[in-house]
Structure formats: C-alpha cells, structure tokens
Design a protein around this motif. Structure first.
Motif, mmCIF file in Angstrom:
data_model
loop_
_atom_site.group_PDB
_atom_site.id
_atom_site.type_symbol
_atom_site.label_atom_id
_atom_site.label_comp_id
_atom_site.label_asym_id
_atom_site.label_seq_id
_atom_site.Cartn_x
_atom_site.Cartn_y
_atom_site.Cartn_z
ATOM 1 N N TYR B 8 -8.981 -12.406 9.304
ATOM 2 C CA TYR B 8 -9.082 -12.479 7.839
ATOM 3 C C TYR B 8 -9.397 -11.110 7.257
ATOM 4 N N ILE B 11 -6.333 -8.916 7.244
ATOM 5 C CA ILE B 11 -5.370 -9.280 6.196
ATOM 6 C C ILE B 11 -5.955 -8.949 4.821
ATOM 7 N N PHE B 12 -7.259 -9.203 4.692
ATOM 8 C CA PHE B 12 -7.925 -8.959 3.407
ATOM 9 C C PHE B 12 -7.831 -7.481 3.010
ATOM 10 N N ASP B 14 -5.705 -5.456 4.099
ATOM 11 C CA ASP B 14 -4.315 -5.097 3.900
ATOM 12 C C ASP B 14 -3.860 -5.469 2.489
ATOM 13 N N LEU B 15 -4.300 -6.659 2.031
ATOM 14 C CA LEU B 15 -3.901 -7.102 0.703
ATOM 15 C C LEU B 15 -4.643 -6.346 -0.393
ATOM 16 N N PHE B 16 -5.912 -6.038 -0.109
ATOM 17 C CA PHE B 16 -6.732 -5.370 -1.126
ATOM 18 C C PHE B 16 -7.240 -4.039 -0.579
ATOM 19 N N PRO B 17 -6.357 -3.057 -0.461
ATOM 20 C CA PRO B 17 -6.766 -1.780 0.136
ATOM 21 C C PRO B 17 -7.817 -1.051 -0.680
ATOM 22 N N ALA B 18 -7.958 -1.431 -1.950
ATOM 23 C CA ALA B 18 -8.952 -0.734 -2.774
ATOM 24 C C ALA B 18 -10.362 -0.952 -2.265
ATOM 25 N N CYS B 19 -10.546 -2.008 -1.444
ATOM 26 C CA CYS B 19 -11.881 -2.247 -0.892
ATOM 27 C C CYS B 19 -12.366 -1.046 -0.092
ATOM 28 N N VAL B 66 3.332 -8.514 4.118
ATOM 29 C CA VAL B 66 2.138 -8.531 3.283
ATOM 30 C C VAL B 66 2.505 -8.816 1.826
ATOM 31 N N SER B 67 3.645 -8.301 1.404
ATOM 32 C CA SER B 67 4.068 -8.506 0.025
ATOM 33 C C SER B 67 4.347 -9.981 -0.246
ATOM 34 N N ASP B 68 5.025 -10.604 0.726
ATOM 35 C CA ASP B 68 5.293 -12.041 0.557
ATOM 36 C C ASP B 68 3.996 -12.842 0.556
ATOM 37 N N GLN B 69 3.098 -12.450 1.437
ATOM 38 C CA GLN B 69 1.798 -13.151 1.488
ATOM 39 C C GLN B 69 1.060 -13.014 0.157
ATOM 40 N N MET B 70 1.131 -11.818 -0.389
ATOM 41 C CA MET B 70 0.470 -11.575 -1.677
ATOM 42 C C MET B 70 1.087 -12.450 -2.758
#
Lengths: 118, 258
Positions: B8, B11-12, B14-19, B66-70
């Motif tokens: 998780y 993936i997290f 990856d989806l929210f790189p700003a973290c 990742v784009s599709d997941q987003m």
C-alpha cells in the motif's frame, strides 16, 4: 371541543412540570458513534490527500482528477455536516437498510483511500 | 497484513508523490497515523457489516498502470460521494421522523410521574375544591403545592433567625427615651401631631372591614377560614408569618391580620 380541552389540560400539566415539579431526570441524547467516527476519519484522510494530487502532477488529466476529487470532498463535507452531534447515529439506528448502505459506502471510500482499491 | 501495508505504501507514494516532498516529517507521520486509524476503523466495519473483502488483495495485484489506477480511484470516490448525496433526502426524512419520535417520548415521560406520599393530602384538598378537574392536573397541582410547602419550610429556618434579630432592633427603637421629667399624671392624647406611636385606650375592635366574615359555617360549606391571629399580634411584637415566611411588624390586630 373535547380534544381542545384535553390539549389545553396537557399544556397546563407540562407547564406545571417545568415550572414547579422537580424531577431527577438528566439530559439524554445519542453520542457520536462508530458511523460518525468512520465518516470523520475518511473525511480527514481525504482532506489531506486531495492537495497532494495537485502538488504531484501537472498534466491535464491530473487537473481533471483534482477537480473531481475536490467535488467529491465537498459533497462529503455537505453530506456529513447535517448529521453532527449524534444525528448520524440517530438516523442509522432508525433504519437498518440505511445503516448498511451508508456504512458500505463509507467503507468503500475508506478502502479506496487506504489501499487505492481500483 | 504487513506485506499489504508495504505494498500500500509503495502504491500510495506512487500515486501521491508529493508526500515525499513534505517539508515537515511530522506531517507525514500524522498522515500515516490517520491512515492507520482509518484502517482500524475499516477492520471494525468489516466485522460490523460483514462486508466481503476477499477481492481487495486480488485487485492490488493487478498490473494496471498507475495512471489507470488513479483514474479508477478518482471515479470510485466520485461515485461513492454521489451515492451518499443521493441518500441524503431519505436520511433527512428518517432523522426528522426520529426527532419527532424522541419529542413525543419526552412529552410522555413528562406526563408520567408519581405523586409523592405526603402530597396525597394536597391532592385530596385540590380534588375537594375542584371535583370536576382533570385527575392528572389535580395530581400535579397537589404535588406542586406540597413542594412549595417544603420549600417554605426550608427557608423558614433562616427567616426565624432574622425575626429574632429584628425583634431586638424594634425593641430598641420603641424604647421610651429616658428623661428626668416626671409627669404629674398620665395623659392619653389622640396621637395627632406626635412623632411617637401612641396606643388607643380602647380595645381593638373585632369588626371586619370586609364585606364578608369567615365563620364556622364557611368551614362546613367547604370554605376556607382565615387562620387564627398569632399571639405576637396582641403583644405588638414582630413575628414570622407561618404562611409567607416573612417577618411582619405592622400588624396590630385581627383586621390587619386578615
């Protein structure tokens, strides 16, 4: 006429109860429960994550996603705002169908946020 | 479960790189803490609602970009929020109905009360006076009278002390000033033009100034008589009224008492 008389009598009774007669009954009301805690936690995580989307990407699709997420967050806030102070628990305790549907939807949102369930 | 967490987090991030670009690590820790709390609540919800979560892990193992997941995550959140908003009218109606039911319950609870034992006498008095009155109303009036009686009794103690102190003050005021002048004879004047209170040489009349008199016949007919005049009235000293609890000093005879 009889109904009016009975209503007036009850009004007087209620007035006497409030004005003079002391009772030991305390305040009551449903406190915040599991459903509200779940909603609140989903909302908090959602609020933190939405700005991260706009920070991380700059494509057109990202902008579209950001707008959609903000709309969803706004809807979630408006939805929960009317059920504060035990209102959500009062509602869900009255109807099992509503309780099941609402909890399932909140769980789905929470899972999407946590596991990025797709 | 630990593996899922690691997966998780990957993936997290990856989806929210700003973290990763958080200026304060404390904020990232807070976010992780919030996610952990949410995860705990979801586990509890699974127990409460018996929601099938068997497909969660299989979805995590899918090989989508990742784009599709987003996109799917955003769509899923959008649909969920719309579902909640669609439920809103039904929930508001249910809440209004629950509120009205609660109010009715409160009203019924307010009416359902028991008369305490000592108040029964007062209830009977009210019932004798108003035989056609509503029974529940009579009970409440009796109970209210009894509680007023106990309240007056409770404040009677301090009032009595005040009365004793007031008596001392009055006696000092009414004391005749000492003088070396001794009159040859006692003179009973009318009191007009004098600053000192005078007493009439005639006995106080028992005639009533009101248009009716209370007598024993009234009592037999159900009427209420004026209570007997306290002895302090005739002694011309202040006293504590048993009815109102006040210290009375200006009552000189039964007419004033009435």
């Amino acid at each position: 006429m009889a109904a009016t008389k009975r209503f007036g009598s009850r009004q007087v009774e209620a007035w006497i109860d409030r004005a003079t007669i002391r009772t030991n009954e305390g305040g009551h009301g449903t406190t915040v429960g599991f459903a509200w805690n779940l909603y609140d936690q989903v909302f908090e995580v959602f609020t933190v994550l939405v700005p991260l989307v706009s920070k991380g990407r700059s494509s057109a699709q990202s902008t579209k996603h950001e707008k959609s997420l903000k709309d969803s967050l706004g809807k979630l806030f408006l939805w929960g705002d009317g059920f504060r102070d035990g209102g959500l628990e009062n509602t869900l305790e009255t109807s099992d169908d509503l309780k099941e549907t609402v909890l399932e939807t909140l769980v789905a949102m929470g899972k999407t946020l946590i596991f990025c369930k797709l | 479960m630990t593996e899922i967490k690691h997966l998780y987090l990957l993936i997290f991030l990856d989806l929210f790189p700003a973290c990763e670009s958080f200026e304060h690590p404390a904020r990232l820790d807070k976010l992780h803490h919030q996610l952990h709390e949410l995860e705990t609540l979801l586990e509890k919800a699974n127990l409460v609602c018996e929601i099938d979560q068997g497909s969660d892990e299989s979805d995590l193992e899918s090989d989508e970009s990742v784009s599709d997941q987003m996109s799917k995550a955003v769509t899923s959140l959008e649909i969920s929020a719309a579902c909640l908003m669609d439920l809103l009218p039904s929930m508001e109606n249910t809440l209004n109905w629950a509120d009205s039911k609660l109010r009715n319950t409160q009203n019924n609870q307010a009416i359902a009360f028991e008369v305490s034992g000592p108040a029964q006498l007062y209830v009977l008095n009210v019932l004798d006076r108003f035989p056609k009155a509503n029974a529940r109303l009579v009970e409440r009036l009796g109970e209210a009278n009894w509680q007023r009686h106990t309240t007056l009794r409770n404040i009677e103690g301090p009032a009595t002390q005040d009365a004793s102190s007031a008596t001392g003050v009055v006696s000092e005021v009414q004391a005749v000033p000492k003088s070396i002048f001794v009159p040859v004879s006692l003179f009973h004047d009318s009191g007009l033009g004098s600053s000192l209170p005078t007493q009439s040489s005639y006995a106080a009349t028992v005639a009533s100034h009101s248009s009716f008199m209370s007598d024993l016949a009234d009592n037999e007919n159900g009427g209420l008589r004026v209570p007997p005049t306290p002895k302090e009235v005739f002694k011309n000293v202040p006293f504590t009224c048993q009815i109102c609890g006040h210290v009375l000093s200006r009552i000189k005879n039964r007419i004033d008492w009435k």
